[in-house]
Design a protein around this motif. Structure first.
Motif, mmCIF file in Angstrom:
data_model
loop_
_atom_site.group_PDB
_atom_site.id
_atom_site.type_symbol
_atom_site.label_atom_id
_atom_site.label_comp_id
_atom_site.label_asym_id
_atom_site.label_seq_id
_atom_site.Cartn_x
_atom_site.Cartn_y
_atom_site.Cartn_z
ATOM 1 N N HIS A 13 62.620 -20.695 64.108
ATOM 2 C CA HIS A 13 62.361 -21.805 65.033
ATOM 3 C C HIS A 13 62.319 -21.262 66.448
ATOM 4 O O HIS A 13 62.585 -20.090 66.686
ATOM 5 N N ASP A 49 67.612 -18.123 71.314
ATOM 6 C CA ASP A 49 68.458 -17.095 70.684
ATOM 7 C C ASP A 49 67.782 -16.477 69.462
ATOM 8 O O ASP A 49 68.238 -15.442 68.974
ATOM 9 N N HIS A 50 66.679 -17.061 68.977
ATOM 10 C CA HIS A 50 65.958 -16.526 67.814
ATOM 11 C C HIS A 50 64.636 -15.861 68.183
ATOM 12 O O HIS A 50 64.009 -15.241 67.321
ATOM 13 N N ASP A 63 68.756 -22.012 61.409
ATOM 14 C CA ASP A 63 69.791 -22.877 62.000
ATOM 15 C C ASP A 63 69.722 -24.235 61.314
ATOM 16 O O ASP A 63 68.684 -24.892 61.322
ATOM 17 N N HIS A 83 74.207 -27.901 63.289
ATOM 18 C CA HIS A 83 74.801 -26.658 62.805
ATOM 19 C C HIS A 83 75.886 -26.954 61.770
ATOM 20 O O HIS A 83 76.384 -28.072 61.664
ATOM 21 N N HIS A 103 75.684 -16.470 62.953
ATOM 22 C CA HIS A 103 75.517 -17.520 63.978
ATOM 23 C C HIS A 103 76.835 -18.121 64.456
ATOM 24 O O HIS A 103 76.858 -19.167 65.127
#
Ligand SMILES: [Zn+2]
Ligand SMILES: [Zn+2]
Length: 260
Positions: A53, A57-58, A164, A203, A228
């Motif tokens: 996605h 952070d990805h 996530d 999450h 994560h």
């Protein structure tokens, strides 16, 4: 299949790197630490990335790795993601403002980046059949994919990567229907004391993942790695994982390597 842990945390400090896993040195799952954890040579050897996605952070290290690869004369990097994510990367990341449009650099005819859509739940053969990747929708604040990745050869090992997600259903069904699953990479971000925040932000806590894993019939036979975890709540989350998740669930460290 060799799985290298480049980034397995939900935040960054000198000891924590955001989500990125390298398969056989060729294919990456997410791009949180592709530049900060790989040498220039390793960055240039990478052939493709599948992105769960568009959250920063990805995808953040797509910026650095493309810059390094262009200067090194490396070839095309193929970035695969669901069409919703590709649209965000085009409009908001490689838009010539936040970062250069590497789909036109060094030239339109021979670019350094291809942004390629993955259809939901359609197995896609990548890298001349070395891997088959299936994107499955999971439950996050924006469109997000979990992935089922199988090594190309019939009967070879497969892994699941949740992306996530909070509590979800379809991903576990698809994973249950996949032969030879040897490893599950599952997100947990926050301890149950922060359960309200986990639910708001899409999450898992250790407790909600424990409930979700009961949907996965094959879970007792699959080693599971948690990624994560938010650095601020790391100690509390580790204690809770040890308490509520089964013994085949482990917490990896940066630089760990697993062979499936
Ligand atoms: Zn996210
Ligand atoms: Zn994330």
């Amino acid at each position: 299949m060799l799985v290298d842990v480049l980034g397995c945390h939900g935040g960054e400090t000198p000891r924590h790197k955001t989500s990125a896993f390298l398969l056989d040195g060729r294919l990456a799952l997410d791009a949180g630490a592709l530049a900060s954890m790989l040498t220039i040579e390793e960055q240039c050897a990478l052939e493709a990335v599948v992105v769960s996605h568009a959250h920063l952070d990805h995808v953040r290290d797509l910026a650095g790795i493309l810059d390094n690869r262009v200067q090194s004369g490396a070839g095309l990097l193929r970035v695969y993601a669901p069409a919703e994510t590709i649209a965000v990367l085009k409009a908001h990341f490689f838009n010539g403002l936040l970062w250069p449009d590497f789909t036109r650099i060094p030239s339109v005819d021979a670019p350094s980046l291809a942004l390629l859509p993955l259809a939901w739940e359609q197995p896609k053969s990548l890298l001349d059949g070395a891997f088959t990747v299936t994107a499955v929708p999971v439950t996050h604040t924006i469109d997000c994919a979990g992935f089922v990745v199988a090594a190309g050869r019939a009967g070879a090992a497969a892994l699941g990567y949740t992306g996530d997600t909070g509590p979800t259903d379809r991903f576990w069904e698809v994973l249950d229907a996949t032969p030879n699953v040897r490893l599950l990479l599952a997100e947990v971000s926050l301890p149950e004391s922060q359960g309200h925040l986990a639910r708001l932000s899409g999450h898992h806590t250790p407790t909600t993942l424990a409930n979700d894993l009961e949907k996965l019939r094959v879970h007792s036979r699959i080693d599971t790695l948690i990624y994560h975890i938010k650095p601020v709540f790391e100690a509390e989350t580790h204690r809770e994982i040890a308490r509520v998740l089964p013994s085949n669930v482990h917490i990896p460290k940066l630089g760990d390597r697993f062979r499936l």
